[in-house]
Design a protein around this motif. Structure first.
Motif, mmCIF file in Angstrom:
data_model
loop_
_atom_site.group_PDB
_atom_site.id
_atom_site.type_symbol
_atom_site.label_atom_id
_atom_site.label_comp_id
_atom_site.label_asym_id
_atom_site.label_seq_id
_atom_site.Cartn_x
_atom_site.Cartn_y
_atom_site.Cartn_z
ATOM 1 N N GLN A 1 -41.036 -19.717 21.282
ATOM 2 C CA GLN A 1 -39.839 -18.318 20.684
ATOM 3 C C GLN A 1 -39.231 -17.519 22.145
ATOM 4 O O GLN A 1 -39.776 -16.289 22.176
ATOM 5 C CB GLN A 1 -40.601 -17.049 20.013
ATOM 6 C CG GLN A 1 -41.586 -16.862 18.640
ATOM 7 C CD GLN A 1 -42.096 -16.493 17.780
ATOM 8 O OE1 GLN A 1 -41.994 -14.368 18.570
ATOM 9 N NE2 GLN A 1 -41.952 -16.105 16.101
ATOM 10 N N THR B 1 -40.372 -4.338 16.715
ATOM 11 C CA THR B 1 -38.817 -4.772 16.323
ATOM 12 C C THR B 1 -38.738 -6.142 16.087
ATOM 13 O O THR B 1 -39.671 -6.695 16.102
ATOM 14 C CB THR B 1 -37.819 -4.146 17.793
ATOM 15 O OG1 THR B 1 -39.085 -5.230 18.496
ATOM 16 C CG2 THR B 1 -37.936 -2.271 18.188
ATOM 17 N N LYS B 2 -37.673 -6.316 15.557
ATOM 18 C CA LYS B 2 -37.890 -7.916 14.502
ATOM 19 C C LYS B 2 -37.439 -9.099 15.971
ATOM 20 O O LYS B 2 -37.844 -9.701 16.167
ATOM 21 C CB LYS B 2 -36.104 -7.978 14.200
ATOM 22 C CG LYS B 2 -36.237 -7.373 12.590
ATOM 23 C CD LYS B 2 -35.132 -7.983 11.393
ATOM 24 C CE LYS B 2 -34.507 -7.223 10.767
ATOM 25 N NZ LYS B 2 -33.962 -6.194 11.096
ATOM 26 N N SER B 3 -36.936 -8.670 17.176
ATOM 27 C CA SER B 3 -36.332 -9.115 18.172
ATOM 28 C C SER B 3 -36.459 -8.742 19.060
ATOM 29 O O SER B 3 -37.469 -7.299 19.301
ATOM 30 C CB SER B 3 -34.266 -9.450 18.471
ATOM 31 O OG SER B 3 -34.549 -8.386 18.568
ATOM 32 N N LYS B 4 -36.597 -9.448 20.414
ATOM 33 C CA LYS B 4 -36.467 -9.057 21.998
ATOM 34 C C LYS B 4 -36.165 -7.639 22.109
ATOM 35 O O LYS B 4 -35.278 -7.421 21.846
ATOM 36 C CB LYS B 4 -37.443 -10.193 22.309
ATOM 37 C CG LYS B 4 -38.837 -11.230 22.324
ATOM 38 C CD LYS B 4 -38.431 -12.242 23.488
ATOM 39 C CE LYS B 4 -39.749 -13.250 23.338
ATOM 40 N NZ LYS B 4 -39.576 -14.509 24.214
ATOM 41 N N ILE B 5 -36.748 -7.260 23.701
ATOM 42 C CA ILE B 5 -36.382 -6.319 24.078
ATOM 43 C C ILE B 5 -34.599 -6.584 24.551
ATOM 44 O O ILE B 5 -33.445 -6.034 24.582
ATOM 45 C CB ILE B 5 -37.107 -5.333 25.310
ATOM 46 C CG1 ILE B 5 -36.295 -4.482 25.499
ATOM 47 C CG2 ILE B 5 -37.513 -6.358 26.467
ATOM 48 C CD1 ILE B 5 -36.806 -3.041 26.713
ATOM 49 N N TYR B 6 -34.364 -7.832 25.092
ATOM 50 C CA TYR B 6 -33.525 -7.845 26.244
ATOM 51 C C TYR B 6 -32.461 -9.409 25.228
ATOM 52 O O TYR B 6 -31.581 -9.687 25.896
ATOM 53 C CB TYR B 6 -33.236 -8.259 27.783
ATOM 54 C CG TYR B 6 -33.982 -6.872 28.191
ATOM 55 C CD1 TYR B 6 -33.081 -5.271 28.477
ATOM 56 C CD2 TYR B 6 -34.908 -6.744 28.820
ATOM 57 C CE1 TYR B 6 -33.819 -4.000 28.435
ATOM 58 C CE2 TYR B 6 -36.320 -5.205 29.217
ATOM 59 C CZ TYR B 6 -35.264 -4.123 28.798
ATOM 60 O OH TYR B 6 -35.056 -3.017 30.011
ATOM 61 N N CYS B 7 -33.515 -9.970 24.442
ATOM 62 C CA CYS B 7 -32.908 -10.872 23.808
ATOM 63 C C CYS B 7 -32.871 -11.413 21.907
ATOM 64 O O CYS B 7 -33.803 -10.767 21.758
ATOM 65 C CB CYS B 7 -33.294 -11.815 24.517
ATOM 66 S SG CYS B 7 -34.823 -12.167 24.003
ATOM 67 N N SER B 8 -32.240 -11.969 21.811
ATOM 68 C CA SER B 8 -32.731 -12.332 19.919
ATOM 69 C C SER B 8 -33.601 -12.719 19.793
ATOM 70 O O SER B 8 -33.957 -13.558 18.730
ATOM 71 C CB SER B 8 -31.497 -12.499 19.476
ATOM 72 O OG SER B 8 -29.901 -11.620 20.163
ATOM 73 N N CYS B 9 -34.328 -13.269 20.901
ATOM 74 C CA CYS B 9 -35.658 -14.088 19.605
ATOM 75 C C CYS B 9 -36.447 -12.971 19.417
ATOM 76 O O CYS B 9 -36.498 -12.281 19.600
ATOM 77 C CB CYS B 9 -36.365 -14.505 21.823
ATOM 78 S SG CYS B 9 -35.651 -16.105 22.341
ATOM 79 N N ARG B 10 -37.748 -13.874 18.646
ATOM 80 C CA ARG B 10 -38.255 -13.031 17.596
ATOM 81 C C ARG B 10 -38.947 -12.440 18.696
ATOM 82 O O ARG B 10 -39.980 -13.306 19.271
ATOM 83 C CB ARG B 10 -38.252 -14.623 16.695
ATOM 84 C CG ARG B 10 -40.107 -13.535 15.333
ATOM 85 C CD ARG B 10 -39.957 -14.759 14.277
ATOM 86 N NE ARG B 10 -38.501 -14.078 13.407
ATOM 87 C CZ ARG B 10 -37.769 -14.082 12.537
ATOM 88 N NH1 ARG B 10 -38.735 -13.441 12.223
ATOM 89 N NH2 ARG B 10 -37.324 -15.133 11.855
ATOM 90 N N LEU C 1 -29.865 -5.161 26.348
ATOM 91 C CA LEU C 1 -30.876 -4.224 26.018
ATOM 92 C C LEU C 1 -30.466 -3.774 24.134
ATOM 93 O O LEU C 1 -29.414 -3.105 23.245
ATOM 94 C CB LEU C 1 -30.639 -2.505 26.844
ATOM 95 C CG LEU C 1 -31.602 -2.394 25.716
ATOM 96 C CD1 LEU C 1 -33.069 -2.047 25.928
ATOM 97 C CD2 LEU C 1 -31.762 -0.739 26.825
ATOM 98 N N ASN C 2 -31.767 -4.419 23.342
ATOM 99 C CA ASN C 2 -31.833 -3.735 22.194
ATOM 100 C C ASN C 2 -31.841 -2.167 21.202
ATOM 101 O O ASN C 2 -32.652 -1.597 22.082
ATOM 102 C CB ASN C 2 -33.081 -4.613 21.230
ATOM 103 C CG ASN C 2 -33.638 -4.434 20.273
ATOM 104 O OD1 ASN C 2 -33.219 -3.845 19.050
ATOM 105 N ND2 ASN C 2 -34.205 -5.245 19.518
#
Lengths: 487, 475, 90
Positions: free
Chosen positions: B32, B13-22, B47-48
């Motif tokens: 990151q 995925t582009k971002s992490k599972i529980y936050c918007s970090c790369r 949750l992503n």
């Protein structure tokens, strides 16, 4: 006229008419703080310079004729477990003595959008664990009505500051009564909103499924105004509800005709002092005079609620507080060689007794072999209680009870007996367990001159109904008497 | 030998599972991260949606039942790479359950049961370096999304385990949910191994952690099975324990015994509400699953008559497999699939390796290649002429093989009169080689054929010329 | 009621002196007696609440914090990382 004595709604109207400036109001509150803080000790951190600067900015905006919210320029106190970027968020713990968050809680972002002024960070029980603010690592906050008595807890600093005029309104948090009980003890109004109506992002977690931020004020209108500003869906908190919220202070109706008020016998029973019972029943009868009907309702055994509450709250706390390990932020012991020594010494030195006790209890109820008997059973009890409340609300529009079994107690009175201390929460925890909104307003004084609190509990998202009823009482009583603490 | 695998696969995925970090590999330390993935006080997970989608896709790919109502749980333990001191994972209600994966071992398909697939967050990275007094912690990986795929104890050899891992890897690549890159730790596994004599009940299982390569997995299994057999043969007992695989030393050692097993105190994550998946969305995800590599390999073998190795090599790359199928299709049943496979695995793969370009950019269309293969199979051109045509196609002139053959005069000449002339010339000019051959150095024949090809400018049919040479030499 | 204080302390990474252990054991026994007052009910089945679904986050990248900001509160930092006592690799 001393400006610090006025309510937020009064100050707001005066500022809108340009009769006073935010700088004058803020100055007045900080003068009051300078005078009263030595005896009350409500604050952990004062924010005077930034507050005055913000007040000046608001005045400038107003001078330019920019549209401003009703809360613009109002000095707000913030409990020290709510993150304000750049200000310490200690949670009244040695563990976080030097922790400065690089982010704002969502409620702070919302208040920033309303141009509020922050007076500072308010004292509390360590990590919000306590009912007297005595477990704070830094100081003991005193009850403005009687300096030998506790202000209640855990949001004792918030309640005391509002009662003493050291803040116009304040934010607190309520996990098992931590807004309502200190509000009752200090003679002010406190609202614990429906779980999911206010974002918890940036509120340092005690028990995630029970914690809720809420407002303190000296009038129902102030509480409504502050609540309107902080509620709402937050994409950063998945437990917040997506729904429309009104401006609560705009929708008041004091008409109690035909309203059915549930009176749960068990909440007036054993453990509740005669004086508190009498004062709260007087409030109930006042509603009768206004045309409301009192109806008996059956609520879950208070004992069940207390048991389920301590199990769930401590279980979640044991996990939520595991992150304080001396690695990323906060206190780190000087005495260690190995990783385990660093963990154990950091946590043993950084946490106070009550926090450690609750971490131990939470670890116990989650540990293998005990999970089903304690944690899981408590969660099922929670479901049972939600159901009983739903039934009660078939019969009554809301429920009325004392907020706490007694008025404020003396320092040290309950410190050695945890169970006795925990009994303070027995009437408040059920609202947290069932996720319901509940409000405490002052309903008179006992023979010692200490204020008693009347609690209203409503169905989910019926804050407006609770605020209306409390407003009706306030109007009928001619306002809440804080003359002794504001003088 | 009984083996069960727990495979952790990093999702792309582009971002992490529980936050918007790369969420990507190889960034500068702690660049990151944010307050959420660093577990700062007051922060909350969100949750992503892609993580859920990807896990469900894998679930469908492995024939799982998808739980439309699911939740996340906290797994509590202290370690410096785990900033919250709990990992958000799934405990009793995983997203996917009760599936299976068919693997191919020695040409035979075998079905391996899949117990469950759940989503969870990765931990940070600890940096051990002699130059530092302590251990350094890099939180970049914290919150990188993972799926954990747990197999039933259905594997019986290290070869089966290897085939299982290869198939998992190919599958996630096919689904586009993971890079499947071993060296970046995209796929890691824990291995459960037990041994028992035929006819006797299963032995006690030992869990091995820290297996980060597929070849390591094979060695780890062989090592552990041998260790257990040795213990048993010496009259010892196997105790239920966790061991750590050391890939450099090629051995494992005890991490913890059953007695000090961790008590993770799982409980439902109160910061996240329920995962609810509606039927329409699930159907959409189900419909998006392509033909999976294990099925494709078997089809290439059974329907196209490819040898297992060719089928595997083609299937390893989605684009090669697709290109191969396009060529066969363009050939309209007239070309032999094995020839198409040879071209894809030969010439095309060489160009891919040399240029790093995807097949689409190489510019040789499936139709052109099918035409070329058709001409070769019909012996209209020699194989060397085929290479010349292929090189010409690579120049992307827009000309098709038949045009190229015509323009360059590459059509293979089978006219015996013309070819005999050439053979006569070559034997006359290479008396030494003729004598060598007659003296027993039979490999001189190859040289002579080569000379004939050269003399015919690559157009002579080498088989016919070879026949003529043999007639002369043996005559 | 036997509560293994030592085991719980180990799990919670807390350390107590023998006197504290005794004190905690007594206090916890009281508290546990209090929290045992739960109704007699069937607590089988999973803990899940289908009436409370979650909105997911879109898979989008957002960067708002610098490393310096994030490490500003750390007790010990070296080479852009927080430092802990040497761990045995796991």
């Amino acid at each position: 006229m001393e400006l610090y004595r006025l309510t937020a709604s009064e100050l707001s109207r005066m500022m809108q008419k340009k009769e006073v400036s935010s700088v004058e109001v803020t100055r007045s509150v900080f003068d009051r703080i300078a005078k009263k803080e030595p005896e009350i000790e409500a604050y952990i951190t004062l924010n005077e310079q930034a507050a005055l600067q913000k007040a000046a900015e608001v005045d400038e905006k107003r001078a330019k004729g920019e549209p401003l919210s009703p809360l613009a320029g109002i000095p707000v106190g913030v409990k020290d477990n709510i993150c304000v970027k750049g200000l310490p968020a200690t949670c009244a713990s040695k563990m976080l003595e030097n922790f400065i968050p690089p982010y704002n809680a969502t409620v702070i972002e919302k208040l920033n959008a309303q141009d509020c002024v922050y007076t500072g960070k308010l004292n509390m029980d360590e990590f919000a664990m306590g009912s007297s603010t005595e477990t704070s690592y830094f100081k003991k906050t005193r009850n403005p009505f009687d300096l030998s008595r506790v202000p209640g807890g855990s949001s004792g600093g918030s309640a005391a500051a509002v009662a003493a005029g050291e803040a116009v309104v304040a934010l607190g948090s309520d996990t098992g009564g931590s807004i309502r009980q200190p509000a009752a003890f200090c003679g002010v109004v406190g609202l614990k909103p429906t779980y999911g109506s206010v974002s918890r992002f940036g509120l340092v977690a005690f028990a995630s499924s029970l914690d809720q931020i809420g407002p303190f004020g000296r009038s129902i209108e102030d509480v409504a105004m502050l609540y309107s500003a902080i509620c709402g869906k937050d994409p950063y908190d998945t437990t917040t509800a997506r729904r429309e919220y009104p401006r609560f202070e705009a929708g008041f109706s004091a008409d109690m005709q035909g309203v059915k008020i549930g009176i749960p016998d068990a909440y007036f029973g054993k453990g509740v002092s005669d004086e508190v019972r009498r004062l709260v029943m007087q409030a109930a009868h006042k509603y009768e005079e206004m045309g409301a009907a009192l109806v008996p309702v059956t609520l879950p055994e208070p004992d069940y609620g207390l048991a389920a509450y301590y199990i769930i709250a401590c279980a979640e706390a044991s996990s939520n507080l595991a992150r304080y390990d001396g690695v990323k932020y906060g206190y780190r012991t000087k005495n260690y060689k190995t990783l385990d020594e660093m963990y154990e010494n950091t946590r043993s030195e950084g946490f106070g007794d009550e926090v450690k006790r609750r971490i131990m209890l939470g670890t116990y109820v989650l540990s293998s072999g005990y999970y089903d008997a304690y944690y899981k059973k408590a969660k099922f009890t929670q479901k049972l209680m939600e159901g009983m409340f739903r039934e009660a609300f078939q019969k009554a529009d809301f429920i009325l009870s004392p907020t706490a079994p007694d008025t404020a107690f003396q320092f040290g009175e309950n410190s050695d007996d945890q169970v006795k201390m925990y009994m303070n929460d027995i009437l408040t925890v059920t609202a947290n367990i069932a996720g319901l909104p509940a409000l405490s307003f002052p309903c008179g004084f006992d023979s010692k001159g200490m204020p008693a609190g009347c609690q209203l509990i409503g169905g989910k998202f019926t804050e407006q109904r609770l605020l209306n009823a409390a407003y009706a009482y306030e109007k009928a009583a001619g306002g809440f008497d804080l003359s002794r603490t504001l003088d | 030998m009984i083996i069960g695998l727990e495979v952790h696969c990093e999702l792309n995925t582009k971002s992490k599972i529980y936050c918007s970090c790369r969420s990507s590999f190889g960034a500068e330390v702690n660049s990151q991260c944010c307050p959420v993935c660093m577990g700062m006080p007051g922060t909350l997970p969100t949750l992503n949606e892609k993580v859920v989608d990807y896990a469900v896709k894998m679930g469908y790919a492995l024939g799982c039942t998808i739980n439309p109502v699911s939740k996340q749980d906290r797994k509590n333990y202290f370690y410096p790479d785990l900033p919250k001191a709990y990992q958000i994972s799934q405990f009793d209600i995983p997203l996917c359950e009760h599936g299976h994966l068919d693997i191919l071992v020695d040409g035979e398909e075998k079905r391996i049961g899949i117990t469950r697939i759940h989503i969870e967050e990765d931990a940070g990275k600890l940096i051990h370096d002699e130059s530092f007094a302590g251990t350094l912690v890099d939180f970049n990986r914290c919150g990188v999304p993972l799926i954990e795929i747990v197999s039933e104890p259905d594997l019986r050899s290290s070869a089966e385990a290897k085939a299982y891992l290869d198939t998992i890897r190919e599958t996630v690549i096919y689904l586009g949910i993971s890079d499947g890159k071993m060296q970046e730790g995209s796929i890691r596994c824990d291995i459960n191994v037990s041994v028992h004599k035929p006819g006797e009940p299963f032995g006690t299982r030992v869990e091995m952690k820290n297996v980060n390569t597929f070849s390591g997995a094979v060695r780890a299994i062989e090592y552990e099975a041998a260790r257990q057999i040795e213990v048993l043969e010496q009259g010892g007992v196997i105790s239920q324990e966790t061991r750590r695989w050391d890939d450099l030393k090629n051995c494992n050692f005890l991490l913890r015994s059953k007695e000090d097993a961790q008590d993770y105190r799982y409980f439902p994550e109160p910061d996240l509400a329920t995962i609810l998946l509606d039927e329409a969305h699930l159907q959409e995800l189900k419909d998006s699953i392509p033909e999976l590599p294990n099925k494709k390999t078997v089809r290439f073998m059974k329907e196209m008559g490819l040898p297992e190795e060719d089928a595997r090599q083609l299937v390893e790359s989605i684009e090669k497999a697709a290109y191969f199928e396009e060529i066969v299709k363009a050939g309209n049943g007239k070309i032999i699939p094995k020839d198409a496979a040879n071209w894809v695995l030969g010439g095309i793969s060489r160009v891919i390796n040399e240029t790093g370009k995807p097949i689409a950019e190489i510019g040789v269309t499936a139709e052109d290649l099918a035409e070329l293969i058709g001409m070769l199979e019909a012996k209209e051109i020699s194989s060397s002429a085929g290479n010349t045509v292929f090189e010409a196609l690579l120049k992307n002139t827009g000309k098709h093989p038949k045009e190229i053959v015509r323009e360059k005069g590459l059509a293979q000449v089978s006219d015996t009169g013309f070819l005999q002339q050439i053979v006569d010339q070559v034997v006359a000019a290479n008396e030494k080689s003729v004598n060598d051959y007659r003296g027993g150095k039979t490999n001189a024949l190859g040289f002579l054929v080569g000379q004939c090809m050269k003399a015919s400018k690559g157009k002579g049919n080498p088989a016919i010329m070879r026949e003529m040479l043999l007639n002369y030499l043996n005559g | 009621m036997e509560i293994d204080i030592k085991r719980l302390a180990r799990l919670a990474k807390l350390k107590f002196t023998p006197e504290e252990e005794e004190k905690y054991a007594a206090q916890m026994a009281n508290i546990v007696a209090m929290v045992e007052k739960l109704p007699d009910l069937d607590a089988s089945g999973p803990l899940i609440d289908p009436d409370n679904p979650m909105e997911f986050r879109k898979d989008e990248v957002e960067k708002k914090y610098s490393r310096d900001e994030l490490l500003a509160n750390a007790p010990e930092v070296q080479a852009g990382c927080v430092v802990v006592p040497k761990t045995v690799a796991e």
